[in-house]
Design a protein around this motif. Structure first.
Motif, short mmCIF file in Angstrom:
data_model
loop_
_atom_site.label_atom_id
_atom_site.label_comp_id
_atom_site.label_asym_id
_atom_site.label_seq_id
_atom_site.Cartn_x
_atom_site.Cartn_y
_atom_site.Cartn_z
N PRO B 147 0.68 -1.13 -0.05
CA PRO B 147 0.06 -0.07 0.09
C PRO B 147 1.05 1.34 0.09
CG PRO B 147 0.14 -1.00 2.18
CD PRO B 147 0.80 -1.80 1.35
N MET B 148 1.37 1.46 -1.14
CA MET B 148 2.49 2.48 -1.27
C MET B 148 1.77 3.96 -0.83
SD MET B 148 5.44 2.14 -2.51
CE MET B 148 5.72 0.98 -3.84
N THR B 149 0.59 4.24 -1.22
CA THR B 149 0.30 5.71 -0.83
C THR B 149 0.18 5.60 0.74
OG1 THR B 149 -1.36 5.37 -2.65
CG2 THR B 149 -1.35 7.44 -1.43
N ALA B 150 -0.51 4.79 1.14
CA ALA B 150 -0.62 4.63 2.76
C ALA B 150 0.74 4.90 3.53
CB ALA B 150 -1.15 3.58 3.24
N ILE B 151 1.70 4.01 3.13
CA ILE B 151 3.20 4.17 3.54
C ILE B 151 3.70 5.62 3.33
CG2 ILE B 151 5.59 3.46 3.11
CD1 ILE B 151 4.29 0.64 2.35
N ILE B 152 3.43 6.27 2.33
CA ILE B 152 3.88 7.57 2.13
C ILE B 152 3.38 8.69 3.25
CG2 ILE B 152 4.20 9.54 0.57
CD1 ILE B 152 4.45 7.34 -1.77
N TYR B 153 2.02 8.63 3.16
CA TYR B 153 1.39 9.37 4.32
C TYR B 153 2.14 9.11 5.80
CZ TYR B 153 -2.23 11.30 1.25
OH TYR B 153 -2.88 11.85 0.04
N LEU B 154 2.19 7.82 6.02
CA LEU B 154 2.66 7.38 7.40
C LEU B 154 3.86 8.06 7.62
CD1 LEU B 154 1.58 3.73 7.77
CD2 LEU B 154 0.46 5.88 9.18
N ALA B 155 4.87 7.68 6.57
CA ALA B 155 6.35 8.39 6.63
C ALA B 155 6.30 9.85 6.73
CB ALA B 155 7.16 7.99 5.55
N PRO B 162 7.00 3.20 9.03
CA PRO B 162 5.84 3.25 8.12
C PRO B 162 5.71 1.88 7.21
CG PRO B 162 7.62 4.63 7.16
CD PRO B 162 8.17 4.15 8.61
N VAL B 165 2.97 -1.47 8.07
CA VAL B 165 1.65 -1.81 7.33
C VAL B 165 1.66 -2.64 6.19
CG1 VAL B 165 0.52 0.52 8.44
CG2 VAL B 165 1.21 0.25 6.03
#
Lengths: 179, 221
Positions: B147-155, B162, B165
């Protein structure tokens, strides 16, 4: 941000592997790559033209629903049921919006993560949920719209069951891993 | 189903808009969403035409067939009604691979093309086939590996880890995709959802042996 750089490098790499790799491989196999490209690209127009009315029908209905505040009201009603599985009430709007709109769900997730911080349980649940569910109604509308299917049979129920399972699984797995 | 859902969405929006005093927002959403939908379609057009072209190159180079062949055992089990060498198998495999890698921009055009290929096997135009419903169920259950987008937001929000997930969403995705497949296979035979009885449809034919007399729709391919 290190992770951001790494993950964007991975997805860029995969992307280029397809965009550059496929024509390069085909050229070596003596395929007339340019003619093939044009031949395939021409098939895109008719499909797209068929999709547009469906896209408008679905997105208007979903946009109206989002503007009406129905998701917030539903969240309030369903709050007691959530504590049963240990789902943070804050993530419910995300679960409700998700089947309808990917960009809206993305917005809700971004808001949750920014508000609660990158290490909060709520943020991890939201991120996991985004990964385990899909925009069911959007996919069904444009995929079936493209080929003029009116009787969608069991596709929507199956998609919604999988979204529900995805949401519950996201909560339970996160509780198991992060708590 | 689609008819009821569409009307249901609109009526619900009007009712909740009235209750919440947000009728002006609902009214504004009508035109805004219509404009947004068309812009989205235009945005999709360029990428879609690009991927359709690339797909044709991959097809002519034999890549699609190779990919489809390598996933043959799995695909044959999931889509017993689709002949193994039919183009639909190839485009469905390509769509699923794009989805797994989170290449949404690539996955949608490939999926639309898969639907067009599946439609060629449809003996009842206008009604979804079992294969279409299974394909949609896989698509609506999310098979994304990372889940690339989610990881970027978490980071971006300062998460210490991050990528943690990836595991959780992978496990949750296995559950949701399994649920989708079980549901779609269980529902396809129920009275409410089963196909209208057409004498040409080999509904009970086992997956690996073709029916003695090929039905009209599939004989052509």
């Amino acid at each position: 941000m290190n992770v951001e750089i790494i993950s964007s490098a991975i997805s860029n790499g995969l992307f280029l592997l397809l965009v550059a790799g496929i024509p390069a491989y085909a050229y070596l196999r003596k395929v007339k790559v340019y003619e093939s490209f044009i031949e395939g690209a021409k098939e895109g127009f008719p499909i797209l033209l068929k999709v547009i009315p469906h896209l408008i029908a679905m997105l208007v209905a979903i946009g109206m629903l989002r503007a009406s505040g129905a998701f917030e009201t539903l969240s309030k009603w369903l709050a007691p049921a959530l504590s049963a599985i240990g789902m943070p009430a804050e993530t419910l709007p995300l679960a409700l919006v998700r089947p309808f709109s990917g960009s809206a769900a993305n917005g809700v997730m971004a808001e949750l993560i920014t508000t609660h911080g990158g290490d909060a349980f709520i943020s991890k649940v939201a991120a996991t949920m985004m990964g385990s569910t899909e925009t069911t109604f959007y996919v069904v509308a444009i995929y079936f719209g493209a080929v003029g299917i009116k009787r969608t049979r069991h596709a929507i129920p199956a998609g919604l069951v999988s979204d529900l399972v995805g949401v519950i699984a996201a909560v339970l797995v996160c509780r198991w891993v992060f708590l | 189903m689609l008819n009821a859902i569409w009307v249901g969405l609109i009526i619900t929006a009007v009712i909740f808009g009235a209750i919440n005093g947000r009728i002006p927002d609902v009214v504004a959403a009508v035109t805004d969403s219509a404009m947004f939908a068309f812009e989205l379609a235009l945005g999709l057009a360029g990428v879609m035409i690009l991927w359709m072209g690339l797909m044709k190159i991959a097809e002519h180079a034999g890549l699609i067939l190779a990919l489809a062949r390598s996933l043959k055992p799995l695909m044959r089990r999931l889509f017993p009604d689709v002949p193994v060498d039919h183009p639909a198998m190839g485009s469905m495999v390509m769509n699923m691979s794009a989805n797994m890698f989170g290449l949404t921009n690539a996955a949608t055009p490939l999926g639309l093309r898969a639907m067009a290929d599946l439609e060629k096997l449809n003996p009842n135009p206008g009604t979804a086939t079992n294969a279409m419903c299974t394909f949609l169920a896989i698509n609506t259950s999310s098979i994304q590996l990372i889940p690339m987008t989610a990881i970027i937001y978490l980071a971006a929000a300062g998460s210490a880890n991050p990528t943690s997930v990836i595991t959780t969403s992978l496990i949750a995705t296995i559950f949701s995709t399994t649920a989708a497949l079980i549901t779609v296979k269980a529902l396809e035979k129920t009275r409410r959802f089963r196909l209208p009885a057409t004498p040409t449809l080999p509904s009970q034919a086992p997956s690996d042996t073709p029916p003695p007399q090929a039905p009209t729709g599939e004989a052509a391919s």
